[in-house]
Structure formats: C-alpha cells, structure tokens
Motif scaffolding. Structure first.
Motif, short mmCIF file in Angstrom:
data_model
loop_
_atom_site.label_atom_id
_atom_site.label_comp_id
_atom_site.label_asym_id
_atom_site.label_seq_id
_atom_site.Cartn_x
_atom_site.Cartn_y
_atom_site.Cartn_z
N GLY A 67 0.83 -1.21 0.00
CA GLY A 67 0.00 0.00 0.00
C GLY A 67 0.87 1.26 0.00
O GLY A 67 0.63 2.20 -0.77
N ASN A 68 1.92 1.27 0.84
CA ASN A 68 2.83 2.42 0.89
C ASN A 68 3.54 2.60 -0.46
O ASN A 68 3.67 3.72 -0.95
N ALA A 69 4.02 1.49 -1.04
CA ALA A 69 4.74 1.57 -2.32
C ALA A 69 3.83 2.20 -3.37
O ALA A 69 4.28 3.06 -4.14
N TYR A 102 5.42 8.41 13.02
CA TYR A 102 6.42 9.18 12.27
C TYR A 102 6.08 9.18 10.78
O TYR A 102 5.85 8.13 10.18
N GLN A 103 6.06 10.37 10.19
CA GLN A 103 5.85 10.49 8.75
C GLN A 103 6.86 11.48 8.19
O GLN A 103 7.14 12.50 8.83
N ILE A 104 7.41 11.17 7.00
CA ILE A 104 8.36 12.11 6.40
C ILE A 104 7.54 13.28 5.83
O ILE A 104 6.51 13.06 5.20
N GLY A 148 1.50 2.39 10.44
CA GLY A 148 1.62 1.13 9.70
C GLY A 148 2.96 0.45 9.93
O GLY A 148 3.00 -0.74 10.29
N LEU A 149 4.05 1.16 9.74
CA LEU A 149 5.38 0.54 9.85
C LEU A 149 5.71 0.18 11.30
O LEU A 149 6.38 -0.82 11.56
N ALA A 150 5.22 1.01 12.26
CA ALA A 150 5.47 0.69 13.68
C ALA A 150 4.80 -0.64 14.03
O ALA A 150 5.41 -1.50 14.68
P1 ADP Z 1 1.58 6.03 6.84
O1 ADP Z 1 1.75 5.32 5.56
O2 ADP Z 1 0.22 5.85 7.43
O3 ADP Z 1 2.01 7.45 6.83
P2 ADP Z 1 3.64 4.22 7.72
O4 ADP Z 1 4.11 3.89 9.10
O5 ADP Z 1 3.19 3.09 6.89
O6 ADP Z 1 2.53 5.32 7.92
O7 ADP Z 1 4.79 5.00 6.99
C1 ADP Z 1 5.50 6.00 7.66
C2 ADP Z 1 6.13 6.97 6.67
O8 ADP Z 1 7.21 6.33 5.97
C3 ADP Z 1 5.22 7.44 5.57
O9 ADP Z 1 4.43 8.53 6.00
C4 ADP Z 1 6.20 7.85 4.49
O10 ADP Z 1 6.66 9.14 4.75
C5 ADP Z 1 7.33 6.85 4.65
N1 ADP Z 1 7.23 5.75 3.70
C6 ADP Z 1 6.71 4.52 3.92
N2 ADP Z 1 6.80 3.75 2.80
C7 ADP Z 1 7.42 4.51 1.86
C8 ADP Z 1 7.80 4.30 0.48
N3 ADP Z 1 7.56 3.13 -0.15
N4 ADP Z 1 8.40 5.31 -0.19
C9 ADP Z 1 8.62 6.48 0.43
N5 ADP Z 1 8.28 6.75 1.72
C10 ADP Z 1 7.69 5.79 2.42
#
Ligand code: ADP
Length: 424
Positions: free
Chosen positions: A318-320, A366-368, A382-384
C-alpha cells in the motif's frame, strides 16, 4: 757669609736650610727658585771676590787662599748647587706629597659629605615613600574591606536567590510530576477508549461481510452484473475497513502494553502472496503502475500468523503504491534468505527516503514531511505495527533507499519456523 770669609767660610750650608724651609713652606717650585737664587748670589759673591770687585774678608786666614782658587770655587759652587737642589727637591716633594694627600683627604671628606648628604636625601625620600606606601596600604585595605563586605552581601543575596529558585524548581517539578501522572492517566483512558471503539466497530462488520458474501454468491436471489460490481466495491472497502480496525486494535494493544495475539499456522507462501498482490491489482492499475510479483520456484512453507503477515505486507505494498508516481514500477518478491528463512521484498521507484530517516519511519506516528505524505493520508502507524508484528514472528524488517527521488525497498526476513516471538 761674605763677612765670615766668603768662599772659605762654612756658612755655605746656611742657604740649604733656607731652601729646605721654603720647600716645606711654599712647595717644590718655590724651593727650586730659592736654590737657584742662592747659587746665583753665591756665584756673584765668589765672582766679585775672584775678580777683585769686592775685597776678601780673611776671617780664618787660611794658608791656602781658596777664594782665589778657580777650581775650588767651581767645585764648591757645584757641590752647593747639588746640595741645594737635593734639599729643595726633598722638601718640595714632601710638600707636594703632603699637599696631594691633603687634597686627597679633602676630596675624600667632600665625598663623605656628599655621600652623607645623599644618604640623608635618600633617607628622606625613603621616609616619604614609606609614608606614601603606608597611606596607600591603608587606602587599599579600606577598599578591600569594602569589597569583601560587598562580596559577602552579594553572596548572601545570590544564595537567597538560588534557594528561592531551587524551591521554585522543586515546585514546578512537583507540578510537572502531577501533570505527567494526569496525562498518563488521560493517555491510558484515550487508548482504552480506542480499543473499545475498535472492538465495537469490528462487531457489526462481521455480519455485514457475511451477508455481502451471501448476496454476491447469488444464494439470496439474482444479482445483476452492475449490482455485482457495486457489491464488489463495497466488499473491498469492507475489507479495507476491517484492516483499519485491526490496525487500531493492534495499536491500542501496543500502547497498553497488552500482548498482540499471534496464531501461527503453516503458510503456503505461493498462494498467500498471490492473494495479497491480487487485492492491490485494481489500485495499481488505477495509477498505471507496472506491478509485478516475482517468486522463487522453491518456496518453503513457513509457520506464521497469516492475517498478521498479510497486514504487514499489505502495508508495505500500500505504501509503495501511495509513494510512487503514476507509471512507476513496484516489484514484490519472495524467496529463500541466504542465511536461512524467507525474504520478502517490496521495492518501488517512487519518492525514496532520506538516509537519516530510514530507521525513524518505523517509530510510532512518524511520517516524512512531503506533499505526498499529506496527500496520501495515513497516520504513521503502519510501519510501527509492522515492525512489532514481524518481531513477534522472530523476524526482521528494515528499509533501504539510495535517497529522495530514487525509490525505496522494504525487506522482511522471517525464520522458516516462525520463531517464538513475544507471544509464542
Ligand atoms: P503512513 O503510511 O500511514 O504514513 P507508515 O508507518 O506506513 O505510515 O509510513 C511512515 C512513513 O514512511 C510514511 O508517511 C512515508 O513518509 C514513509 N514511507 C513509507 N513507505 C514509503 C515508500 N515506499 N516510499 C517512500 N516513503 C515511504
């Protein structure tokens, strides 16, 4: 001397005494002058008698007339001259020596007087300097005493201030501690509320999904193809909703330090992966992504919680999809890990991740910061949760990226046995 026999008299020594006295009295030059004057007078008298200018006074009536004898006269005069000169030189030199020593003495006395005067002056200067010094010492002592008193005051004031500040800090600390306890309680209440709401939301979802499946199967009457399409969308969104609710439940368990239940069962990886990738097909097509699944020929069957691992991989895929622009490529691969176990990889050529944030993205919430993240939504959990779930399987999850704009790769390595995990 003339009347006592002239050259024949013995008075010729008399001038020697005079010369000697003049030497004592007047010095060398005067006595020498006397000597020459005496010898001149003697010569004059001898000459006068010799040439018959004066009559000879024969006092002793000597047998030999010396006054008329030239050789005798010359010897006599020469002898007298020598005697006079000796006498003049001795007494004159004595005079000079006395005079020199006198001068020396006077000079020494002068020097002594001068030295005394100087020493008196020095003494006076010393006295004045010492009194000046004493005055300055007194003044300095006064200044120092004032400074000390001032310092003591300042120290006392500072000590009072510090004591006040310490008390104030202690007070603030106490308040902070109380606030923290309150906040922790509120936070716990919030998490408990989240957990309760998630449970409540999950309950009605089960019959909704069941009835949906029944309708779609046609067991409850004819369903037109148009209705089927709409129902499929509802079913997909229902699944998505269930995933979200499950995530919330796991999140609240994580927050409350409650164990996340893991139910391990044999997992046939080929079928498992195909199902997950299939679920994202529509989403990937909507973004015109090249979406591939690459699987090794020989895949082991692993012991894992299928639902939880599906959540992990779905989150990565989903993130990809979220962070890859239209037309990009996403490759999901699974194969044996060289060091043992299975290796899942989800790589994309999307927006990439800065090197210093590769680990931070696994922290809770944490989000970038980027326009993508804002547009894509999500809460950064999600990642946590993924890391927690992979950890419970005894595996590892991490991210790699050459940098912003250069794509990312997420790797999950699980042991074949599924590990013991936190909850066994
Ligand atoms: P969310 O997707 O709900 O923001 P996640 O914990 O899944 O939370 O991801 C955290 C952050 O990591 C995302 O907000 C994004 O900034 C970064 N990230 C995750 N997957 C990717 C990816 N495939 N490419 C770039 N950045 C990513």
């Amino acid at each position: 001397m003339y009347f006592a026999g002239g050259p024949e008299s013995t008075w010729g020594f008399l001038p020697m005494i005079l010369v000697a006295m003049s030497g004592y009295l007047f010095g060398l030059w005067a006595s020498l002058a006397y000597a020459f004057v005496a010898i001149a007078l003697l010569s004059a008298m001898f000459g006068a008698e010799y040439f018959g200018l004066l009559p000879h006074q024969p006092l002793f009536h000597m047998a030999v007339a010396y006054w008329n004898n030239y050789n005798y006269l010359a010897d006599y005069l020469f002898g007298m001259l020598v005697l006079y000169l000796i006498s003049a030189t001795v007494t004159g030199s004595y005079y000079l020596a006395v005079e020199r020593s006198d001068r020396e003495l006077r000079r020494t006395a002068d020097e002594a007087i001068k030295a005394r005067r100087e020493s008196e002056e020095a003494k006076a200067q010393l006295l004045s300097a010492s009194s000046e010094l004493e005055a300055r010492v007194r003044e300095r002592t006064r200044d120092l005493e004032a400074a000390q008193a001032n310092l003591e005051n300042n120290v006392a004031q500072r000590t009072r201030d510090l004591e006040q500040a310490r008390r104030a800090t202690l007070h603030i600390l106490k308040d902070l501690k109380e606030d923290m306890v309150k906040l922790e309680a509120v936070d716990r209440m919030k998490t408990e509320f989240l957990s309760m709401v998630s449970h409540e939301l999950r309950t009605p979802l089960t019959p909704i999904k069941a009835y949906l499946a029944l309708i779609l199967s046609g067991k409850m009457g004819e369903v037109s193809s148009q209705q089927k399409e709409a129902l499929a969308v509802v079913a997909r969104q229902g699944n998505h909703l269930q995933d979200l609710i499950e995530s919330l439940l796991d999140l609240s368990r994580l927050e409350l330090n409650k164990p996340i239940p893991i139910l391990k069962e044999p997992l046939a990886l080929g079928k498992f992966m195909k199902e997950i990738v299939e679920a994202f097909k529509v989403q990937a097509e909507a973004k015109q992504l090249d979406f591939q699944l690459v699987m090794s020929e020989k895949l082991p069957t692993i012991m894992a919680d299928g639902i939880k691992m599906k959540r992990v991989l779905s989150n990565l895929i989903g993130n990809a999809i979220k962070f890859t622009p239209k037309g990009g490529t996403i490759i999901v691969s699974v194969g044996p890990e060289p060091s043992g176990g299975v290796r899942f990889e989800v790589s994309d050529n999307g927006i990439g991740i800065p090197p210093d944030q590769l680990d931070k993205i696994f922290e809770k919430f944490y989000q970038i910061e980027s326009s993508y993240t804002q547009a894509a939504g999500g809460i950064g959990m999600g990642l946590a949760i993924a890391r927690e779930l992979v950890g419970l399987h005894g595996g590892r999850i991490w991210a790699e990226s050459p940098g912003p704009g250069k794509g990312s790769k997420f790797i999950v390595v699980l042991p074949v046995e599924g590990g013991e995990g936190k909850n066994g």
